[in-house]
Write a protein that holds these residues in place. Structure first.
Motif, PDB file in Angstrom:
ATOM      1  N   SER A  16       0.850  -1.002  -0.005  1.00 37.24           N
ATOM      2  CA  SER A  16       0.144   0.014  -0.043  1.00 37.24           C
ATOM      3  C   SER A  16       0.825   1.270   0.211  1.00 37.24           C
ATOM      4  N   GLY A  17       1.872   1.106   0.781  1.00 38.74           N
ATOM      5  CA  GLY A  17       2.792   2.394   0.799  1.00 38.74           C
ATOM      6  C   GLY A  17       3.842   2.435  -0.691  1.00 38.74           C
ATOM      7  N   ARG A  18       4.382   1.243  -0.716  1.00 38.01           N
ATOM      8  CA  ARG A  18       5.330   1.388  -2.082  1.00 38.01           C
ATOM      9  C   ARG A  18       4.421   1.520  -3.461  1.00 38.01           C
ATOM     10  N   ALA A  19       3.293   1.186  -3.611  1.00 42.54           N
ATOM     11  CA  ALA A  19       2.510   1.678  -4.901  1.00 42.54           C
ATOM     12  C   ALA A  19       2.296   3.350  -4.682  1.00 42.54           C
ATOM     13  N   ILE A  20       2.527   3.765  -3.598  1.00 42.29           N
ATOM     14  CA  ILE A  20       2.541   5.393  -3.537  1.00 42.29           C
ATOM     15  C   ILE A  20       4.119   5.767  -3.811  1.00 42.29           C
ATOM     16  N   LEU A  21       4.902   5.265  -3.131  1.00 43.49           N
ATOM     17  CA  LEU A  21       6.286   5.739  -3.140  1.00 43.49           C
ATOM     18  C   LEU A  21       6.621   5.709  -4.540  1.00 43.49           C
ATOM     19  N   ALA A  22       6.173   4.577  -5.454  1.00 39.82           N
ATOM     20  CA  ALA A  22       6.455   4.567  -6.812  1.00 39.82           C
ATOM     21  C   ALA A  22       6.513   5.573  -7.534  1.00 39.82           C
ATOM     22  N   ALA A  58      10.818   0.826  -9.797  1.00 38.87           N
ATOM     23  CA  ALA A  58      10.838   0.711 -11.010  1.00 38.87           C
ATOM     24  C   ALA A  58       9.948  -0.405 -11.559  1.00 38.87           C
ATOM     25  N   SER A  59      10.224  -1.537 -10.780  1.00 37.75           N
ATOM     26  CA  SER A  59       9.235  -2.772 -11.352  1.00 37.75           C
ATOM     27  C   SER A  59       7.837  -2.513 -10.939  1.00 37.75           C
ATOM     28  N   ILE A  60       7.482  -1.895  -9.946  1.00 34.84           N
ATOM     29  CA  ILE A  60       6.053  -1.406  -9.553  1.00 34.84           C
ATOM     30  C   ILE A  60       5.543  -0.625 -10.893  1.00 34.84           C
ATOM     31  N   ARG A  61       6.204   0.243 -11.112  1.00 34.37           N
ATOM     32  CA  ARG A  61       5.595   1.364 -12.394  1.00 34.37           C
ATOM     33  C   ARG A  61       5.686   0.294 -13.653  1.00 34.37           C
ATOM     34  N   GLU A  62       6.470  -0.544 -13.635  1.00 31.97           N
ATOM     35  CA  GLU A  62       6.395  -1.380 -15.050  1.00 31.97           C
ATOM     36  C   GLU A  62       5.249  -2.334 -14.989  1.00 31.97           C
ATOM     37  N   ARG A  63       4.891  -2.946 -13.719  1.00 33.25           N
ATOM     38  CA  ARG A  63       3.770  -3.669 -13.734  1.00 33.25           C
ATOM     39  C   ARG A  63       2.390  -3.203 -13.539  1.00 33.25           C
ATOM     40  N   GLY A  64       2.531  -1.844 -12.993  1.00 32.48           N
ATOM     41  CA  GLY A  64       1.362  -1.085 -12.693  1.00 32.48           C
ATOM     42  C   GLY A  64       0.844  -1.371 -11.302  1.00 32.48           C
ATOM     43  N   TYR A  65       1.242  -2.441 -10.434  1.00 29.34           N
ATOM     44  CA  TYR A  65       0.770  -2.484  -9.168  1.00 29.34           C
ATOM     45  C   TYR A  65       2.153  -3.104  -8.216  1.00 29.34           C
ATOM     46  N   ALA A  66       1.749  -2.974  -6.773  1.00 29.12           N
ATOM     47  CA  ALA A  66       2.757  -3.441  -6.155  1.00 29.12           C
ATOM     48  C   ALA A  66       2.272  -4.753  -5.279  1.00 29.12           C
ATOM     49  N   HIS A  67       3.182  -5.481  -4.853  1.00 29.99           N
ATOM     50  CA  HIS A  67       3.039  -6.923  -4.523  1.00 29.99           C
ATOM     51  C   HIS A  67       3.900  -7.253  -3.285  1.00 29.99           C
ATOM     52  N   PRO A 114      15.088  -1.052   3.561  1.00 28.09           N
ATOM     53  CA  PRO A 114      16.048  -1.358   2.616  1.00 28.09           C
ATOM     54  C   PRO A 114      16.743  -0.106   2.249  1.00 28.09           C
ATOM     55  N   SER A 115      18.082  -0.544   1.555  1.00 28.09           N
ATOM     56  CA  SER A 115      18.776   0.632   1.031  1.00 28.09           C
ATOM     57  C   SER A 115      18.034   1.312  -0.123  1.00 28.09           C
ATOM     58  N   TRP A 116      18.623   2.332  -0.546  1.00 33.08           N
ATOM     59  CA  TRP A 116      17.953   3.199  -1.626  1.00 33.08           C
ATOM     60  C   TRP A 116      18.251   2.463  -2.877  1.00 33.08           C
ATOM     61  N   ALA A 117      19.259   1.892  -3.204  1.00 29.56           N
ATOM     62  CA  ALA A 117      19.577   0.970  -4.537  1.00 29.56           C
ATOM     63  C   ALA A 117      18.556  -0.052  -4.590  1.00 29.56           C
ATOM     64  N   VAL A 118      18.187  -0.829  -3.414  1.00 29.02           N
ATOM     65  CA  VAL A 118      17.494  -1.869  -3.468  1.00 29.02           C
ATOM     66  C   VAL A 118      15.719  -1.516  -3.752  1.00 29.02           C
ATOM     67  N   LEU A 119      15.506  -0.372  -3.034  1.00 29.13           N
ATOM     68  CA  LEU A 119      14.144   0.247  -2.968  1.00 29.13           C
ATOM     69  C   LEU A 119      14.055   0.925  -4.481  1.00 29.13           C
TER      70      LEU A 119
END
Length: 248
Positions: A128-134, A169-178, A159-164
């Motif tokens: 829910s948070g990472r879908a916003i952060l993305a 980027a993957s969330i934006r590519e998929r269109g959702y967070a999991h 997580p580190s910034w590099a990992v997050l």
């Protein structure tokens, strides 16, 4: 009217003809009708049109008179009923760099998750948070991560910034967070972003499902419902079609 409302500036008869496939004569007649009602205004010098004051007035009336719950509630209920799983809307709190669960539609099942509404929570943990952060500007997302002092329920550090950054980027590519068990133990989150009338991130919408029941579901089907309902809510809030891309 949709083309007029979604235009970022003046628009022409030719541009509307190209977008709609209607004949110039038909478009001219429709624009003339809208103009007489004050919904569009014609600039005779530039030979273009723009949104009229009456359209602004009507939009404001609808937005101010319809409570957010009346807009979001039916969409959440429809999503929850698709799998009989709890569906939440989380609102982004820009000044705090956090979120709060603002609306929900509960599952009828005995085992389901009940998040406290209207309580500020971290954006770093959970889908829910990472879908916003993305969809925040990269600088702001990094500031939020660096300000995070909370571990999750398992005591894991952020997580580190590099990992997050890679995950966002993957969330934006998929269109959702999991996510799995980040905010709540043994909970699966499948969450899509919601945008406002400026195509800026406004919140997120999706499911929190017990791990043992999620095994019987198809991730892509669950994600499809979350994305569809989030898009419908975004459209109801005035967002244009398609997800916004955050600036850097």
């Amino acid at each position: 009217m949709r083309i007029a409302a979604e235009s970022e500036g003046p628009f022409t008869l030719t541009s509307i003809t190209e977008r709609t496939g209607l004949s110039p004569a038909t478009v001219h007649r429709l624009l003339d009708l809208l103009g007489r009602e004050g919904l569009v205004e014609r600039d005779a010098v530039r030979r273009s049109y723009r949104v009229g004051g009456e359209l602004f007035r009507l939009s404001a009336l609808v937005f101010n008179r319809v409570p957010f719950r009346d807009i979001a509630g039916p969409l959440l209920r429809e999503a929850a009923d698709a799998f009989d799983e709890t569906c939440y809307f989380a609102m982004y709190l820009p000044s705090e760099g956090r979120l709060m669960f603002a609306e929900k539609a509960d599952s009828s099942r005995e085992l389901s998750y009940r998040f406290e509404l209207n309580r500020p929570l971290s954006l770093v943990w959970g889908s829910s948070g990472r879908a916003i952060l993305a969809y925040l500007p990269e600088r702001r997302a990094r500031e939020i991560l660096e300000a995070e002092r909370e571990g999750n329920h398992e005591g894991r550090r952020p997580p580190s910034w590099a990992v997050l950054k890679r995950e966002l980027a993957s969330i934006r590519e998929r269109g959702y967070a999991h996510s799995r068990g980040q905010r709540v133990a043994h909970a699966i989150g499948v969450i899509a972003p919601v945008f406002n009338h400026n195509n800026e991130i406004y919140g997120s919408l999706g499911f929190t499902i017990p791990e043992q029941r999620f095994a019987a579901l198809d991730l892509e089907q669950v994600a499809q419902v979350a994305v569809r309902q989030a898009d419908r809510l975004s459209r109801a809030l005035g967002a244009a079609r398609g997800a916004a891309v955050p600036s850097t």
